[in-house]
Design a protein around this motif. Structure first.
Motif, mmCIF file in Angstrom:
data_model
loop_
_atom_site.group_PDB
_atom_site.id
_atom_site.type_symbol
_atom_site.label_atom_id
_atom_site.label_comp_id
_atom_site.label_asym_id
_atom_site.label_seq_id
_atom_site.Cartn_x
_atom_site.Cartn_y
_atom_site.Cartn_z
ATOM 1 N N LEU A 1 -1.791 -3.677 4.335
ATOM 2 C CA LEU A 1 -0.730 -4.394 3.632
ATOM 3 C C LEU A 1 0.572 -3.642 3.779
ATOM 4 C CD1 LEU A 1 -2.574 -5.038 0.236
ATOM 5 C CD2 LEU A 1 -2.181 -6.728 2.020
ATOM 6 N N THR A 2 1.668 -4.365 3.922
ATOM 7 C CA THR A 2 2.997 -3.768 3.855
ATOM 8 C C THR A 2 3.554 -4.076 2.475
ATOM 9 O OG1 THR A 2 3.343 -4.116 6.221
ATOM 10 C CG2 THR A 2 5.295 -3.648 4.888
ATOM 11 N N VAL A 3 3.904 -3.024 1.723
ATOM 12 C CA VAL A 3 4.324 -3.210 0.331
ATOM 13 C C VAL A 3 5.532 -2.334 0.006
ATOM 14 C CG1 VAL A 3 1.948 -3.700 -0.394
ATOM 15 C CG2 VAL A 3 2.835 -1.376 -0.593
ATOM 16 N N ASP A 4 6.268 -2.757 -1.020
ATOM 17 C CA ASP A 4 7.205 -1.878 -1.716
ATOM 18 C C ASP A 4 6.526 -1.457 -3.010
ATOM 19 O OD1 ASP A 4 9.038 -2.509 0.252
ATOM 20 O OD2 ASP A 4 10.184 -3.904 -0.996
ATOM 21 N N TYR A 5 6.660 -0.186 -3.387
ATOM 22 C CA TYR A 5 6.076 0.207 -4.671
ATOM 23 C C TYR A 5 6.981 1.193 -5.398
ATOM 24 C CZ TYR A 5 4.228 4.506 -2.405
ATOM 25 O OH TYR A 5 4.089 5.685 -1.737
ATOM 26 N N THR A 6 6.890 1.139 -6.717
ATOM 27 C CA THR A 6 7.655 2.030 -7.589
ATOM 28 C C THR A 6 6.683 2.705 -8.558
ATOM 29 O OG1 THR A 6 9.641 0.662 -7.470
ATOM 30 C CG2 THR A 6 9.481 2.184 -9.323
ATOM 31 N N VAL A 7 6.817 4.027 -8.684
ATOM 32 C CA VAL A 7 5.998 4.805 -9.613
ATOM 33 C C VAL A 7 6.899 5.274 -10.747
ATOM 34 C CG1 VAL A 7 4.392 6.724 -9.886
ATOM 35 C CG2 VAL A 7 4.668 5.624 -7.642
ATOM 36 N N THR A 8 6.537 4.941 -11.975
ATOM 37 C CA THR A 8 7.326 5.333 -13.149
ATOM 38 C C THR A 8 6.434 6.114 -14.109
ATOM 39 O OG1 THR A 8 8.618 3.300 -12.948
ATOM 40 C CG2 THR A 8 8.790 4.510 -15.033
ATOM 41 N N PRO A 9 6.748 7.384 -14.372
ATOM 42 C CA PRO A 9 5.952 8.142 -15.347
ATOM 43 C C PRO A 9 6.276 7.679 -16.770
ATOM 44 C CG PRO A 9 7.735 9.500 -14.487
ATOM 45 C CD PRO A 9 7.807 8.193 -13.750
ATOM 46 N N LEU A 10 5.232 7.273 -17.516
ATOM 47 C CA LEU A 10 5.410 6.881 -18.918
ATOM 48 C C LEU A 10 5.230 8.093 -19.836
ATOM 49 C CD1 LEU A 10 3.404 3.518 -18.876
ATOM 50 C CD2 LEU A 10 5.843 3.882 -18.456
ATOM 51 N N SER A 11 4.387 9.009 -19.400
ATOM 52 C CA SER A 11 4.169 10.279 -20.104
ATOM 53 C C SER A 11 3.552 11.228 -19.087
ATOM 54 C CB SER A 11 3.237 10.079 -21.309
ATOM 55 O OG SER A 11 1.920 9.795 -20.855
#
Length: 352
Positions: free
Chosen positions: A88-98
């Motif tokens: 798969l070709t994807v855009d992804y974003t990782v956001t730390p919540l804690s």
């Protein structure tokens, strides 16, 4: 109450959302993520996400960096593949919540990339068609004059040897006229009658085996495909042009054990160019030949472009023109040892 509402909202998002713990294990995912990754939450809960992937394109490093730096990170057009799944070709974003929770949002890009590529292909093809028709008009006018002059001259010549020269002129003019007509593609509007695409493929297969009996031609048909509305003769010509091009390329390259697969599949809710179709027939031709040179990939369907020494460069251009008359198009992916042409034709009934 608020937590339940938030979860319900997340479950109805079309964006794939995953919640990971500090060890990068799956805690939760919404239905969009399950559909995109072909995984169920019940099967992978508590499992490290990257261990489920055959191709992660640096995802583990980005997740770790976001967790350790406590800072969001985004990657564009990353390639991910689950174990045993399609890339798969994807855009992804990782956001730390804690420190112990990471939110991963994944947006598929394959469909958008394909639509953009198809729109560019259609635009280029339309430009080439206009230029070709203009060139054909400019060439055919003087050719008619040359042919007429040669015929008049032939009547006034008594020497048979001289008349032979005028016959050569006339024959060469006719050859050039036929070449120009071929560049323009089909010279009649396609009929739209019920056509069984497998009957078309069987006809192509029999013709290829008569020409190249040493080629192994494998069938992989979807018997559930309904008839499409089209012109059987033109579709045979389009498929034959693509298949013959593949077989001749394999022979010219000396491919050991040349192999061609004729495959059909149904694609649902499929977009061609800017139009979405409920059902599309995909006719794929896969070969194990040398592949298409990188320099030719962008101009492959232009007239007079060929990768073979004795190729006219018209076969694929004509095939693409026939597919356009059927509201479809041809796509191609190629690497050495594996080339795939896909003929995509809408299956909806047309009302022209």
């Amino acid at each position: 109450m608020a937590a339940a509402m938030h979860q319900r909202l997340m479950e109805h998002l079309t964006t794939a959302v995953l919640l990971l713990d500090g060890e990068l294990r799956v805690v939760w995912m919404n239905p969009a993520a399950e559909a995109l990754l072909s995984l169920s939450l019940s099967r992978v809960e508590g499992v490290a996400l990257c261990s489920l992937m055959e191709q992660a394109d640096g995802l583990a490093g980005v997740l770790s960096k976001a967790r350790d730096a406590f800072h969001p990170f985004t990657r564009r057009e990353a390639r991910l593949a689950m174990l045993g799944g399609e890339p798969l070709t994807v855009d992804y974003t990782v956001t730390p919540l804690s420190r112990d929770e990471l939110l991963l949002e994944v947006e598929p890009r394959d469909r958008l990339i394909r639509i953009s590529r198809e729109e560019a292909l259609l635009t280029r093809q339309e430009t080439v068609k206009v230029l070709t028709r203009g060139l054909a008009h400019e060439v055919k006018n003087p050719l008619g004059g040359i042919r007429g002059a040669a015929q008049l001259l032939e009547r006034d010549l008594e020497n048979p040897a001289h008349r032979e020269f005028t016959r050569i002129i006339i024959e060469e003019v006719d050859r050039l006229r036929d070449l120009v007509d071929s560049m323009l593609g089909p010279n009649r509007v396609a009929r739209h009658e019920p056509v069984n695409i497998h009957k078309v493929l069987e006809r192509v297969r029999s013709l290829l085996l008569a020409e190249h009996p040493t080629v192994n031609i494998e069938r992989d048909y979807d018997p559930s495909l309904p008839d499409l509305a089209g012109d059987e003769a033109q579709l045979i010509q389009a498929v034959l042009n693509v298949a013959r091009n593949a077989v001749e390329a394999m022979h010219e390259a000396g491919t050991p054990a040349p192999h061609l697969v004729l495959r059909t599949r149904a694609r649902r809710q499929f977009t061609l160019g800017a139009e979405r179709h409920r059902l599309v027939a995909e006719v794929a031709l896969l070969d194990n030949g040398p592949g298409i040179p990188e320099a030719l990939k962008e101009t492959l369907f232009y007239p007079m472009v060929s990768g073979r020494a004795d190729g006219s460069g018209l076969g694929l251009s004509i095939a693409q023109g026939i597919l356009h008359q059927h509201q479809g198009l041809i796509e191609c992916d190629s690497v050495p040892g594996h080339t795939e042409f896909r003929l995509l034709i809408p299956l909806e009934t047309r009302h022209d």
